[in-house]
Design a protein around this motif. Structure first.
Motif, PDB file in Angstrom:
ATOM      1  N   THR A  74      34.484  42.509  38.078  1.00 25.23           N
ATOM      2  CA  THR A  74      35.628  42.973  37.296  1.00 25.23           C
ATOM      3  C   THR A  74      36.690  41.882  37.202  1.00 25.23           C
ATOM      4  O   THR A  74      37.327  41.721  36.165  1.00 25.23           O
ATOM      5  N   PHE A  75      36.847  41.103  38.278  1.00 25.09           N
ATOM      6  CA  PHE A  75      37.810  40.000  38.215  1.00 25.09           C
ATOM      7  C   PHE A  75      37.381  38.994  37.153  1.00 25.09           C
ATOM      8  O   PHE A  75      38.200  38.543  36.341  1.00 25.09           O
ATOM      9  N   ILE A  76      36.117  38.627  37.173  1.00 21.45           N
ATOM     10  CA  ILE A  76      35.637  37.624  36.227  1.00 21.45           C
ATOM     11  C   ILE A  76      35.764  38.145  34.795  1.00 21.45           C
ATOM     12  O   ILE A  76      36.136  37.398  33.884  1.00 21.45           O
ATOM     13  N   GLU A  77      35.517  39.445  34.599  1.00 19.79           N
ATOM     14  CA  GLU A  77      35.705  40.020  33.261  1.00 19.79           C
ATOM     15  C   GLU A  77      37.149  39.887  32.814  1.00 19.79           C
ATOM     16  O   GLU A  77      37.440  39.426  31.719  1.00 19.79           O
ATOM     17  N   MET A  95      37.190  29.633  54.040  1.00 24.13           N
ATOM     18  CA  MET A  95      38.606  29.450  53.708  1.00 24.13           C
ATOM     19  C   MET A  95      38.960  27.966  53.653  1.00 24.13           C
ATOM     20  O   MET A  95      39.739  27.539  52.811  1.00 24.13           O
ATOM     21  N   GLU A  96      38.368  27.195  54.557  1.00 23.01           N
ATOM     22  CA  GLU A  96      38.625  25.756  54.572  1.00 23.01           C
ATOM     23  C   GLU A  96      38.184  25.084  53.286  1.00 23.01           C
ATOM     24  O   GLU A  96      38.721  24.063  52.889  1.00 23.01           O
ATOM     25  N   MET A  97      37.154  25.677  52.669  1.00 23.66           N
ATOM     26  CA  MET A  97      36.587  25.059  51.473  1.00 23.66           C
ATOM     27  C   MET A  97      37.343  25.413  50.204  1.00 23.66           C
ATOM     28  O   MET A  97      37.270  24.694  49.222  1.00 23.66           O
ATOM     29  N   CYS A  98      38.048  26.555  50.210  1.00 25.31           N
ATOM     30  CA  CYS A  98      38.589  27.058  48.944  1.00 25.31           C
ATOM     31  C   CYS A  98      39.844  26.310  48.510  1.00 25.31           C
ATOM     32  O   CYS A  98      40.596  25.784  49.315  1.00 25.31           O
ATOM     33  N   ASP A  99      40.028  26.251  47.188  1.00 22.76           N
ATOM     34  CA  ASP A  99      41.209  25.614  46.604  1.00 22.76           C
ATOM     35  C   ASP A  99      42.253  26.650  46.206  1.00 22.76           C
ATOM     36  O   ASP A  99      43.400  26.311  45.930  1.00 22.76           O
ATOM     37  N   GLY A 100      41.820  27.888  46.146  1.00 20.86           N
ATOM     38  CA  GLY A 100      42.736  28.959  45.809  1.00 20.86           C
ATOM     39  C   GLY A 100      42.142  30.285  46.223  1.00 20.86           C
ATOM     40  O   GLY A 100      40.925  30.408  46.380  1.00 20.86           O
ATOM     41  N   MET A 101      43.025  31.259  46.414  1.00 17.85           N
ATOM     42  CA  MET A 101      42.563  32.547  46.877  1.00 17.85           C
ATOM     43  C   MET A 101      43.239  33.624  46.027  1.00 17.85           C
ATOM     44  O   MET A 101      44.415  33.510  45.712  1.00 17.85           O
ATOM     45  N   VAL A 102      42.462  34.646  45.672  1.00 20.25           N
ATOM     46  CA  VAL A 102      43.038  35.762  44.940  1.00 20.25           C
ATOM     47  C   VAL A 102      42.807  37.031  45.754  1.00 20.25           C
ATOM     48  O   VAL A 102      41.676  37.324  46.140  1.00 20.25           O
ATOM     49  N   ILE A 103      43.906  37.735  46.049  1.00 21.98           N
ATOM     50  CA  ILE A 103      43.787  39.042  46.685  1.00 21.98           C
ATOM     51  C   ILE A 103      43.578  40.053  45.574  1.00 21.98           C
ATOM     52  O   ILE A 103      44.469  40.254  44.739  1.00 21.98           O
ATOM     53  N   THR A 104      42.405  40.663  45.552  1.00 20.82           N
ATOM     54  CA  THR A 104      42.055  41.560  44.444  1.00 20.82           C
ATOM     55  C   THR A 104      42.563  42.983  44.699  1.00 20.82           C
ATOM     56  O   THR A 104      43.011  43.321  45.782  1.00 20.82           O
ATOM     57  N   ASN A 145      48.270  49.888  46.191  1.00 18.88           N
ATOM     58  CA  ASN A 145      47.766  48.892  47.147  1.00 18.88           C
ATOM     59  C   ASN A 145      48.589  47.604  47.086  1.00 18.88           C
ATOM     60  O   ASN A 145      48.285  46.632  47.790  1.00 18.88           O
ATOM     61  N   GLU A 146      49.644  47.603  46.234  1.00 21.15           N
ATOM     62  CA  GLU A 146      50.392  46.375  45.958  1.00 21.15           C
ATOM     63  C   GLU A 146      51.022  45.778  47.220  1.00 21.15           C
ATOM     64  O   GLU A 146      50.993  44.563  47.416  1.00 21.15           O
ATOM     65  N   ASP A 147      51.595  46.636  48.052  1.00 19.74           N
ATOM     66  CA  ASP A 147      52.285  46.131  49.243  1.00 19.74           C
ATOM     67  C   ASP A 147      51.317  45.493  50.230  1.00 19.74           C
ATOM     68  O   ASP A 147      51.579  44.429  50.782  1.00 19.74           O
ATOM     69  N   ARG A 148      50.183  46.161  50.430  1.00 26.45           N
ATOM     70  CA  ARG A 148      49.170  45.597  51.332  1.00 26.45           C
ATOM     71  C   ARG A 148      48.680  44.253  50.803  1.00 26.45           C
ATOM     72  O   ARG A 148      48.451  43.314  51.558  1.00 26.45           O
ATOM     73  N   ALA A 149      48.522  44.192  49.485  1.00 27.37           N
ATOM     74  CA  ALA A 149      48.057  42.945  48.879  1.00 27.37           C
ATOM     75  C   ALA A 149      49.074  41.835  49.107  1.00 27.37           C
ATOM     76  O   ALA A 149      48.713  40.694  49.447  1.00 27.37           O
ATOM     77  N   SER A 164      45.239  42.168  39.861  1.00 21.55           N
ATOM     78  CA  SER A 164      44.576  43.439  39.590  1.00 21.55           C
ATOM     79  C   SER A 164      43.740  43.298  38.323  1.00 21.55           C
ATOM     80  O   SER A 164      44.277  43.040  37.246  1.00 21.55           O
ATOM     81  N   SER A 165      42.448  43.443  38.460  1.00 24.52           N
ATOM     82  CA  SER A 165      41.573  43.360  37.292  1.00 24.52           C
ATOM     83  C   SER A 165      41.829  44.541  36.391  1.00 24.52           C
ATOM     84  O   SER A 165      41.689  44.464  35.170  1.00 24.52           O
ATOM     85  N   TYR A 166      42.232  45.634  36.995  1.00 26.11           N
ATOM     86  CA  TYR A 166      42.482  46.873  36.266  1.00 26.11           C
ATOM     87  C   TYR A 166      43.745  46.741  35.399  1.00 26.11           C
ATOM     88  O   TYR A 166      43.728  47.006  34.199  1.00 26.11           O
ATOM     89  N   ASN A 167      44.850  46.283  36.020  1.00 25.96           N
ATOM     90  CA  ASN A 167      46.100  46.110  35.278  1.00 25.96           C
ATOM     91  C   ASN A 167      46.203  44.747  34.610  1.00 25.96           C
ATOM     92  O   ASN A 167      47.187  44.450  33.951  1.00 25.96           O
ATOM     93  N   LYS A 168      45.206  43.942  34.811  1.00 28.92           N
ATOM     94  CA  LYS A 168      45.182  42.570  34.288  1.00 28.92           C
ATOM     95  C   LYS A 168      46.414  41.773  34.710  1.00 28.92           C
ATOM     96  O   LYS A 168      47.011  41.041  33.922  1.00 28.92           O
TER      97      LYS A 168
END
Lengths: 344, 344
Positions: B76-79, B198-207, B213-217, B246-250
């Motif tokens: 859903t994120f990639i979409e 995590m060491e390898m990644c250049d960026g992180m997205v909390i989905t 769920n916004e506050d937890r994110a 949020s893939s849902y709220n884009k």
């Protein structure tokens, strides 16, 4: 270090070294492991002779793989569990694989004070080895080191790795029983990332079930046990058990050993125990083939000589990686043919 | 399927196929990928010719690796992210690697309805491939498939894998930017098992930063950002950023793209962008060499012919795996020498 220096300087008497290992001489065992881990070609030949000599005396230990994420308490568990086994009259060898961080190249274990109690016990032998890049995060000679320990009469060989994914696959090819240590974590019970490892394990121990953490550990135990039930039945016909343990209070240690014994008995009866060791032998033959194919190729003068130029061309987009690879392989084959040709 | 059948039955005109790919013909692209993925020897030769032809037209896409544990919402994120890019005028290709469970051999992805929106969009091309056992959980031809997509003029190529550890290492060797998707989990923020990734990644997205769920994110974002700060500085001199989405709220999609653009600009300025691609080229040359060494060995008649007997002897402890391997390698070398000898 002194032993290591000596072994390099004088000719090794393979028969004598083998005899000393069979006589449970720990110094000889350490020398032999150093020899087997050596990358010197001259050492390799002697190492192979030595392994051939001790081969009839291998295979009698119980081989246990132990893994878990950093922080799960592997070292303290192994100390506590090891002591339990020693009290039951077992001699134990522990091979600790020390992986290096992919990026920082720093040691993750490294702590010199690890397993002090066991390291000072006559009935225990602790040997750390640095993990290589090959063989899925194991040391390239972990299997041969294990065979040497078996020849030296240890009843149980434990192989400890850090739970970073790839090494577990390799360890599961080395051992009879694969034990996964888990924390009573909050929310991480059914994470996808651990599924592959959970699928491989024969038993699970929830560590640190002490100091008020007992209830959480028990809850985690139930959750993991349920999760394990949900996996498709394994071909060995064994449902992994989950045990809570405290290295501090020394609880859960005998239960863990009993679980392993029950497993071994069932697997021996069903024939899976031998079947598994046979597939493992096959697996390692192929691992050896691949390691040797690579090593022969890369150390060949024609390859070594051209590598730099080819890498340069590939790096600067003058050539596709696949094309450079194919060309080098063709030249390599021509060269071994010329060099080996008895008519020239 | 029809295209696949046709490609096998008539002789392929490599020049024509290359031209059609360069003209952004999607059917030709699919045919070419099938050709490149083929294990038939006759196909391999044509595939190499085709790759050589399209080589000058590769390298212009931005290559993004996307990973995360099952359940994180990769599809859903990639979409949603893909749509954002298409709205910015980009043509995008998505290569989804479908790993199989080590034990069950079942497909983890498999869901045919994945990425329906993108799959039906003219500006997107979605291609799933089954992961092989080689190349660290990638398909053996993922890199070549990526090059074909580049020749077909896609601005962005995304490579999606499941976060099971080993495939991330391989993917990080394929891409310019490595994006890790994470859930706002409870308690799993700093698990050791993810440290390597995590060491390898250049960026992180909390989905899934939506539906309350916004506050937890947001909290997870801060925790991960802090954790990333604690890692030793990467050689590329880039501190990975964390974004909630949020893939849902884009939401978070444009931010993600801006982060990637900022990264690329910095890396191009510092020279790391090219340096990285160059090392990757080198890496893949060596991967190819190893794959070919193995393939040539195992398909050789003398090896194939003796393999069963040797496996049997190794399995029944008549021979050490290492000894069987060495013997077979010696015979193999003698055989290639005889077969290739121009004097015979």
């Amino acid at each position: 270090m002194a032993a290591k220096m000596r072994i390099r300087k004088r000719k090794i008497d393979v028969n004598q070294l083998a005899d000393r290992i069979l006589a449970k001489d720990r110094v000889a065992l350490s020398q032999a492991i150093t020899l087997v881990e050596s990358t010197l070609k001259s050492d390799n030949l002697i190492a192979r002779q030595l392994l051939e000599k001790i081969m009839p005396h291998t295979g009698k230990s119980l081989r246990i793989g132990i893994t878990g994420v950093p922080g799960v308490g592997k070292s303290t568990f192994i100390e506590s569990f090891g002591e339990t086994l020693i009290n039951k009259g077992k001699r134990i060898a522990i091979l600790a694989i020390d992986p290096s961080s992919q990026r920082t190249r720093g040691s993750i274990l490294g702590d010199k004070t690890r397993m002090e109690t066991l390291a000072n016990n006559d009935q225990a032998y602790v040997r750390p080895s640095a993990a290589g890049s090959a063989l899925g995060g194991l040391h390239a000679r972990t299997r041969e080191t294990m065979l040497l320990c078996e020849a030296a009469g240890f009843d149980v060989v434990m192989i400890e790795t850090v739970g970073v994914g790839q090494s577990e696959v390799a360890v599961s090819q080395l051992v009879d029983f694969f034990l996964l240590l888990m924390l009573a974590g909050a929310g991480d019970e059914l994470q996808g990332i651990k599924r592959g490892i959970m699928e491989m394990c024969d038993g699970m121990v929830i560590t640190k079930a002490d100091s008020g953490n007992e209830d959480r550990a028990k809850m985690a135990k139930n959750q993991y046990q349920n999760a394990l039930h949900m996996f498709p039945a394994s071909e060995k016909g064994w449902l992994p058990k989950v045990i809570t343990a405290s290295s501090y209070n020394k609880t859960g240690m005998t239960e863990t050993w009993e679980m392993i014994c029950e497993f071994v008995e069932e697997m021996r009866t069903s024939g899976w125990f031998n079947h598994n060791r046979q597939s493992q032998n096959k697996h390692w033959m192929h691992e050896w083939i691949i390691q040797e194919l690579k090593s022969q190729f890369y150390t060949h003068p024609i390859v070594a000589q051209q590598m730099e130029t080819l890498e340069e061309e590939v790096m600067t987009d003058k050539r596709l990686p696949i094309m450079a690879a194919m060309e080098l392989l063709e030249q390599y084959h021509q060269e071994i043919q010329l060099a080996d040709d008895p008519k020239t």
